[in-house]
Design a protein around this motif. Structure first.
Motif, mmCIF file in Angstrom:
data_model
loop_
_atom_site.group_PDB
_atom_site.id
_atom_site.type_symbol
_atom_site.label_atom_id
_atom_site.label_comp_id
_atom_site.label_asym_id
_atom_site.label_seq_id
_atom_site.Cartn_x
_atom_site.Cartn_y
_atom_site.Cartn_z
ATOM 1 N N ALA A 1 5.029 8.990 -7.525
ATOM 2 C CA ALA A 1 6.108 9.633 -6.788
ATOM 3 C C ALA A 1 6.366 8.883 -5.476
ATOM 4 O O ALA A 1 7.485 8.862 -4.967
ATOM 5 C CB ALA A 1 5.763 11.098 -6.515
ATOM 6 N N LEU A 2 5.322 8.272 -4.941
ATOM 7 C CA LEU A 2 5.435 7.406 -3.758
ATOM 8 C C LEU A 2 5.216 5.970 -4.199
ATOM 9 O O LEU A 2 4.344 5.687 -5.026
ATOM 10 C CB LEU A 2 4.380 7.768 -2.704
ATOM 11 C CG LEU A 2 4.456 9.166 -2.104
ATOM 12 C CD1 LEU A 2 3.229 9.434 -1.231
ATOM 13 C CD2 LEU A 2 5.734 9.319 -1.294
ATOM 14 N N ASP A 3 5.981 5.058 -3.624
ATOM 15 C CA ASP A 3 5.778 3.645 -3.950
ATOM 16 C C ASP A 3 4.523 3.128 -3.237
ATOM 17 O O ASP A 3 3.974 3.780 -2.348
ATOM 18 C CB ASP A 3 7.016 2.816 -3.592
ATOM 19 C CG ASP A 3 7.352 2.869 -2.112
ATOM 20 O OD1 ASP A 3 6.530 2.414 -1.289
ATOM 21 O OD2 ASP A 3 8.443 3.361 -1.774
ATOM 22 N N GLU A 4 4.077 1.951 -3.643
ATOM 23 C CA GLU A 4 2.832 1.390 -3.112
ATOM 24 C C GLU A 4 2.898 1.110 -1.616
ATOM 25 O O GLU A 4 1.907 1.293 -0.907
ATOM 26 C CB GLU A 4 2.450 0.115 -3.869
ATOM 27 C CG GLU A 4 2.018 0.380 -5.298
ATOM 28 C CD GLU A 4 1.589 -0.888 -6.013
ATOM 29 O OE1 GLU A 4 0.811 -1.678 -5.423
ATOM 30 O OE2 GLU A 4 2.037 -1.090 -7.151
ATOM 31 N N VAL A 5 4.034 0.673 -1.115
ATOM 32 C CA VAL A 5 4.160 0.392 0.319
ATOM 33 C C VAL A 5 3.975 1.682 1.116
ATOM 34 O O VAL A 5 3.229 1.716 2.100
ATOM 35 C CB VAL A 5 5.517 -0.270 0.656
ATOM 36 C CG1 VAL A 5 5.703 -0.394 2.157
ATOM 37 C CG2 VAL A 5 5.620 -1.636 0.002
ATOM 38 N N THR A 6 4.645 2.743 0.678
ATOM 39 C CA THR A 6 4.532 4.025 1.383
ATOM 40 C C THR A 6 3.084 4.502 1.389
ATOM 41 O O THR A 6 2.571 4.956 2.414
ATOM 42 C CB THR A 6 5.456 5.075 0.746
ATOM 43 O OG1 THR A 6 6.803 4.589 0.809
ATOM 44 C CG2 THR A 6 5.346 6.409 1.448
ATOM 45 N N LYS A 7 2.421 4.389 0.253
ATOM 46 C CA LYS A 7 1.019 4.815 0.177
ATOM 47 C C LYS A 7 0.144 3.999 1.124
ATOM 48 O O LYS A 7 -0.744 4.543 1.782
ATOM 49 C CB LYS A 7 0.505 4.722 -1.258
ATOM 50 C CG LYS A 7 1.096 5.797 -2.151
ATOM 51 C CD LYS A 7 0.515 5.732 -3.543
ATOM 52 C CE LYS A 7 1.052 6.867 -4.399
ATOM 53 N NZ LYS A 7 0.343 6.965 -5.682
ATOM 54 N N GLN A 8 0.413 2.701 1.213
ATOM 55 C CA GLN A 8 -0.381 1.875 2.124
ATOM 56 C C GLN A 8 -0.075 2.205 3.583
ATOM 57 O O GLN A 8 -0.976 2.186 4.427
ATOM 58 C CB GLN A 8 -0.163 0.396 1.832
ATOM 59 C CG GLN A 8 -0.827 -0.066 0.537
ATOM 60 C CD GLN A 8 -2.327 0.165 0.509
ATOM 61 O OE1 GLN A 8 -3.023 0.064 1.528
ATOM 62 N NE2 GLN A 8 -2.846 0.472 -0.665
ATOM 63 N N LEU A 9 1.170 2.527 3.898
ATOM 64 C CA LEU A 9 1.495 2.937 5.271
ATOM 65 C C LEU A 9 0.804 4.259 5.620
ATOM 66 O O LEU A 9 0.309 4.425 6.738
ATOM 67 C CB LEU A 9 3.012 3.048 5.449
ATOM 68 C CG LEU A 9 3.764 1.719 5.413
ATOM 69 C CD1 LEU A 9 5.270 1.959 5.340
ATOM 70 C CD2 LEU A 9 3.400 0.845 6.607
ATOM 71 N N ILE A 10 0.738 5.168 4.662
ATOM 72 C CA ILE A 10 -0.007 6.411 4.884
ATOM 73 C C ILE A 10 -1.478 6.080 5.127
ATOM 74 O O ILE A 10 -2.105 6.624 6.034
ATOM 75 C CB ILE A 10 0.157 7.378 3.693
ATOM 76 C CG1 ILE A 10 1.597 7.895 3.618
ATOM 77 C CG2 ILE A 10 -0.845 8.533 3.786
ATOM 78 C CD1 ILE A 10 1.927 8.626 2.312
ATOM 79 N N ALA A 11 -2.010 5.165 4.329
ATOM 80 C CA ALA A 11 -3.419 4.780 4.481
ATOM 81 C C ALA A 11 -3.683 4.156 5.844
ATOM 82 O O ALA A 11 -4.710 4.427 6.470
ATOM 83 C CB ALA A 11 -3.828 3.822 3.361
ATOM 84 N N VAL A 12 -2.754 3.322 6.318
ATOM 85 C CA VAL A 12 -2.914 2.724 7.648
ATOM 86 C C VAL A 12 -2.961 3.827 8.704
ATOM 87 O O VAL A 12 -3.814 3.820 9.599
ATOM 88 C CB VAL A 12 -1.780 1.711 7.951
ATOM 89 C CG1 VAL A 12 -1.785 1.297 9.417
ATOM 90 C CG2 VAL A 12 -1.911 0.485 7.054
ATOM 91 N N ALA A 13 -2.056 4.787 8.592
ATOM 92 C CA ALA A 13 -2.015 5.890 9.563
ATOM 93 C C ALA A 13 -3.304 6.707 9.508
ATOM 94 O O ALA A 13 -3.938 6.967 10.544
ATOM 95 C CB ALA A 13 -0.804 6.782 9.290
ATOM 96 N N VAL A 14 -3.720 7.083 8.315
ATOM 97 C CA VAL A 14 -4.940 7.892 8.168
ATOM 98 C C VAL A 14 -6.154 7.117 8.648
ATOM 99 O O VAL A 14 -7.047 7.676 9.299
ATOM 100 C CB VAL A 14 -5.108 8.363 6.710
ATOM 101 C CG1 VAL A 14 -6.465 9.019 6.492
ATOM 102 C CG2 VAL A 14 -3.989 9.327 6.329
ATOM 103 N N ALA A 15 -6.198 5.836 8.369
ATOM 104 C CA ALA A 15 -7.326 5.011 8.811
ATOM 105 C C ALA A 15 -7.455 5.037 10.330
ATOM 106 O O ALA A 15 -8.574 5.040 10.868
ATOM 107 C CB ALA A 15 -7.159 3.574 8.316
ATOM 108 N N HIS A 16 -6.330 5.082 11.014
ATOM 109 C CA HIS A 16 -6.384 5.164 12.479
ATOM 110 C C HIS A 16 -6.875 6.533 12.947
ATOM 111 O O HIS A 16 -7.604 6.634 13.929
ATOM 112 C CB HIS A 16 -5.029 4.813 13.092
ATOM 113 C CG HIS A 16 -4.807 3.345 13.143
ATOM 114 N ND1 HIS A 16 -4.401 2.616 12.038
ATOM 115 C CD2 HIS A 16 -4.959 2.458 14.149
ATOM 116 C CE1 HIS A 16 -4.328 1.338 12.378
ATOM 117 N NE2 HIS A 16 -4.657 1.218 13.648
#
Length: 128
Positions: free
Chosen positions: A36-51
């Motif tokens: 439902a989310l593309d890979e870029v969006t998922k990675q941007l979420i991961a970057v945010a959560v990682a912070h």
């Protein structure tokens, strides 16, 4: 500050718990696959959560993958700002708890002050 994530560390992790490590790899692949989310969006979420979780390995790893998947520097930085706002927003929102305590104690203090003022007034009028 942190030891590097190396192929040797990954091999040791697999060696010590191969079934769990394999399950983790499958889970991670499934989570980050386009859906439902593309890979870029998922990675941007991961970057945010990682912070927010403050994981240095996750910050560097997901930032690299986000770039490889096509995220711009501006998108990556904006996702970090979203994380910063959400983390700060938690403190802001939870101030409701502290304000509730202050109101409870403030009402108690105000009541005590009124009672003291009333008692002082009554003492003064009783002597009159």
């Amino acid at each position: 500050m942190y030891p590097p994530a190396t192929p040797e560390v990954a091999a040791r992790r697999r060696e010590l718990a191969p079934e769990i490590n394999e399950a983790w790899d499958r889970f991670s692949s499934a989570v980050f696959a386009a859906g439902a989310l593309d890979e870029v969006t998922k990675q941007l979420i991961a970057v945010a959560v990682a912070h927010v979780t403050q994981c240095p390995y996750c910050i560097t790893g997901h930032t690299r993958v986000a770039r490889r998947r096509g995220a711009s520097d501006e998108q990556i930085m904006e996702s970090i700002w979203v994380a910063a706002e959400m983390r700060a927003g938690g403190a802001y929102a939870h101030s409701t708890l502290a304000l509730g305590v202050l109101d409870e104690h403030g009402a108690g203090h105000a009541h005590a002050h009124r009672a003291e003022a009333f008692a002082t007034a009554m003492d003064g009028s009783a002597g009159a």
